[in-house]
Write a protein that holds these residues in place. Sequence first.
Motif, PDB file in Angstrom:
ATOM      1  N   ALA A 225     -15.461  -2.761  55.439  1.00 44.78           N
ATOM      2  CA  ALA A 225     -15.667  -1.696  54.166  1.00 44.78           C
ATOM      3  C   ALA A 225     -14.854  -2.672  53.058  1.00 44.78           C
ATOM      4  O   ALA A 225     -14.280  -3.485  53.291  1.00 44.78           O
ATOM      5  N   ALA A 226     -15.439  -2.245  51.756  1.00 43.71           N
ATOM      6  CA  ALA A 226     -14.630  -2.810  50.645  1.00 43.71           C
ATOM      7  C   ALA A 226     -14.928  -2.006  49.536  1.00 43.71           C
ATOM      8  O   ALA A 226     -16.079  -1.229  49.354  1.00 43.71           O
ATOM      9  N   GLY A 227     -14.203  -2.075  48.479  1.00 45.74           N
ATOM     10  CA  GLY A 227     -14.327  -1.302  47.279  1.00 45.74           C
ATOM     11  C   GLY A 227     -13.240  -1.643  46.092  1.00 45.74           C
ATOM     12  O   GLY A 227     -12.538  -2.482  46.375  1.00 45.74           O
ATOM     13  N   TYR A 228     -13.340  -0.701  45.103  1.00 45.44           N
ATOM     14  CA  TYR A 228     -12.277  -0.865  44.142  1.00 45.44           C
ATOM     15  C   TYR A 228     -12.315   0.393  43.330  1.00 45.44           C
ATOM     16  O   TYR A 228     -13.455   1.373  43.527  1.00 45.44           O
TER      17      TYR A 228
ATOM     18  N   PHE B 179     -19.271  -8.612  48.767  1.00 44.04           N
ATOM     19  CA  PHE B 179     -19.728  -7.727  49.597  1.00 44.04           C
ATOM     20  C   PHE B 179     -20.339  -6.422  48.711  1.00 44.04           C
ATOM     21  O   PHE B 179     -21.749  -5.893  49.101  1.00 44.04           O
ATOM     22  N   LEU B 180     -19.763  -5.982  47.747  1.00 43.45           N
ATOM     23  CA  LEU B 180     -20.196  -4.805  46.838  1.00 43.45           C
ATOM     24  C   LEU B 180     -21.670  -5.415  46.213  1.00 43.45           C
ATOM     25  O   LEU B 180     -22.573  -4.485  46.190  1.00 43.45           O
ATOM     26  N   VAL B 181     -21.491  -6.599  45.607  1.00 45.53           N
ATOM     27  CA  VAL B 181     -22.438  -7.099  44.762  1.00 45.53           C
ATOM     28  C   VAL B 181     -23.841  -7.139  45.701  1.00 45.53           C
ATOM     29  O   VAL B 181     -24.996  -6.786  45.177  1.00 45.53           O
ATOM     30  N   GLU B 182     -23.586  -7.997  47.014  1.00 45.11           N
ATOM     31  CA  GLU B 182     -24.839  -8.107  47.678  1.00 45.11           C
ATOM     32  C   GLU B 182     -25.266  -6.707  48.239  1.00 45.11           C
ATOM     33  O   GLU B 182     -26.597  -6.597  48.581  1.00 45.11           O
ATOM     34  N   GLN B 183     -24.502  -5.828  48.431  1.00 45.56           N
ATOM     35  CA  GLN B 183     -25.017  -4.375  49.042  1.00 45.56           C
ATOM     36  C   GLN B 183     -25.862  -3.821  47.848  1.00 45.56           C
ATOM     37  O   GLN B 183     -26.551  -2.916  47.933  1.00 45.56           O
TER      38      GLN B 183
END
Length: 336
Positions: free
Chosen positions: A158-161, A287-291
């Motif tokens: 998971a990843a986020g901001y 990760f966010l950008v690709e998703q």
Amino acid sequence: MTQHISLTRYLVEQQREHGNIPSQLRLLIEVVARACKRIAISVNKGALGEVLGSAGTENVQGEVQKKLDVISNEVLIEANEWGGHLAAMASEEMDDIHVVPNRYPQGEYLLLFDPLDGSSNIDVNVSIGTIFSVLTKPEGQIGVSDQDFLQAGQRQAAAGYCVYGPQTTLVLTVGSGVVMFTLDREQGTFVLTNDNVQIPANTKEFAVNMSNQRHWAAPVQRYIGECLEGKSGARGKDFNMRWVGSMVADVHRILCRGGVFLYPWDSREPTKPGKLRLMYEANPMAFLVEQAGGMATNGLERIMDLQPTQLHERVSVVLGSRNEVQVVTDYHRNAS
């Protein structure tokens, strides 16, 4: 929106209906979100909370820490170490990893974070944020070491901001798209406001620190030069430049409406591949950008394919709208 879906409800439904989020990961995300709410309160108070200014210390990179850097780091550690979902944490603001104390149960996940991205903007009331990345602890290991964290970005669970701006917004991926939650300050709850974030493939906006232009390598000079030439140049269209100086704010704009973000190598520190941290900034944002349908490279390779060799490794970053990132990457590959 006719129906308010809280972060907790969203995570439960994802776990129940799709099996995307194991129970420990769900707990971890909720705890990080609660920590972000505490950080948001400190950020919102500003001078009234006596949290502005320098802490009088430096982090492992030799950068002067702000008081809010230190406070945010402590908030994230205290919130996460006792819940039983983590084995250890690593932070941009700490020299070494923080292993969960023996008095608490250890979980299967590793948490990495930049507790407060955009420190130079803290004292001038410009958007800043918290970036986080989650990895799974390698199986069969006794104890936890730095080596356990050195996993390629593609292995993130998971990843986020969380961006602290006019609204406090939590952006999250668990590998099945990108969702956004906005903090309802009266209720103290993150509410789902976008469940299908998509970055347009084409854009007319770029984000880069133009004051460093004279230090860039030829491929970046070429790309930015063509953007500045506008309709009469090789690209045949006019571009706008945007630069906040907080990666989290610049990437948030790109996720909302497209664009390309560049923080390239420059000749002032020729032995360093870039300035941004691979583990705490580049990997989770990639990760966010690709998703969301975008692309993220270091100019030559996909960022999430890079194998880290040290905890505080740096990297060049080009991310955002797929077609523009591809142009920059092609220029680098042709030059090499």
